[in-house]
Design a protein around this motif. Structure first.
Motif, PDB file in Angstrom:
ATOM      1  N   GLY A  52      51.940  35.091  40.223  1.00 18.26           N
ATOM      2  CA  GLY A  52      52.313  35.073  38.572  1.00 18.26           C
ATOM      3  C   GLY A  52      51.766  34.029  37.991  1.00 18.26           C
ATOM      4  O   GLY A  52      52.114  33.846  36.661  1.00 18.26           O
ATOM      5  N   LYS A  53      50.852  33.118  38.633  1.00 17.34           N
ATOM      6  CA  LYS A  53      50.290  32.089  37.784  1.00 17.34           C
ATOM      7  C   LYS A  53      49.033  32.444  37.014  1.00 17.34           C
ATOM      8  O   LYS A  53      48.803  31.767  36.015  1.00 17.34           O
ATOM      9  N   VAL A  54      48.688  33.293  37.505  1.00 18.03           N
ATOM     10  CA  VAL A  54      47.289  33.817  36.934  1.00 18.03           C
ATOM     11  C   VAL A  54      47.488  35.430  36.461  1.00 18.03           C
ATOM     12  O   VAL A  54      47.911  36.117  37.303  1.00 18.03           O
TER      13      VAL A  54
END
Length: 59
Positions: A52-54
């Motif tokens: 979910g960070k990228v």
């Protein structure tokens, strides 16, 4: 006049039925609790800290 023997038998059968239902309910609740705990453990093990960070976006 009320016959005591059939009344006593009937009350005992109702009591046994109630106790059985309660025991089954307790067993179902315990099983549900164990299942929920196992699911929580599986979710915690499957967490990816990078998830979910990228966001990949293509146009």
């Amino acid at each position: 006049m009320i016959d005591i023997a059939p009344l006593s038998t009937s009350l005992n059968q109702a009591k046994v039925t109630q106790q059985t239902s309660l025991a089954v309910m307790k067993l179902a609740m315990e099983t549900g609790k164990q299942t929920a705990n196992e699911q929580v453990k599986m979710i915690e093990k499957s967490k990816d800290p990078n998830l979910g960070k990228v966001i990949d976006k293509s146009v």
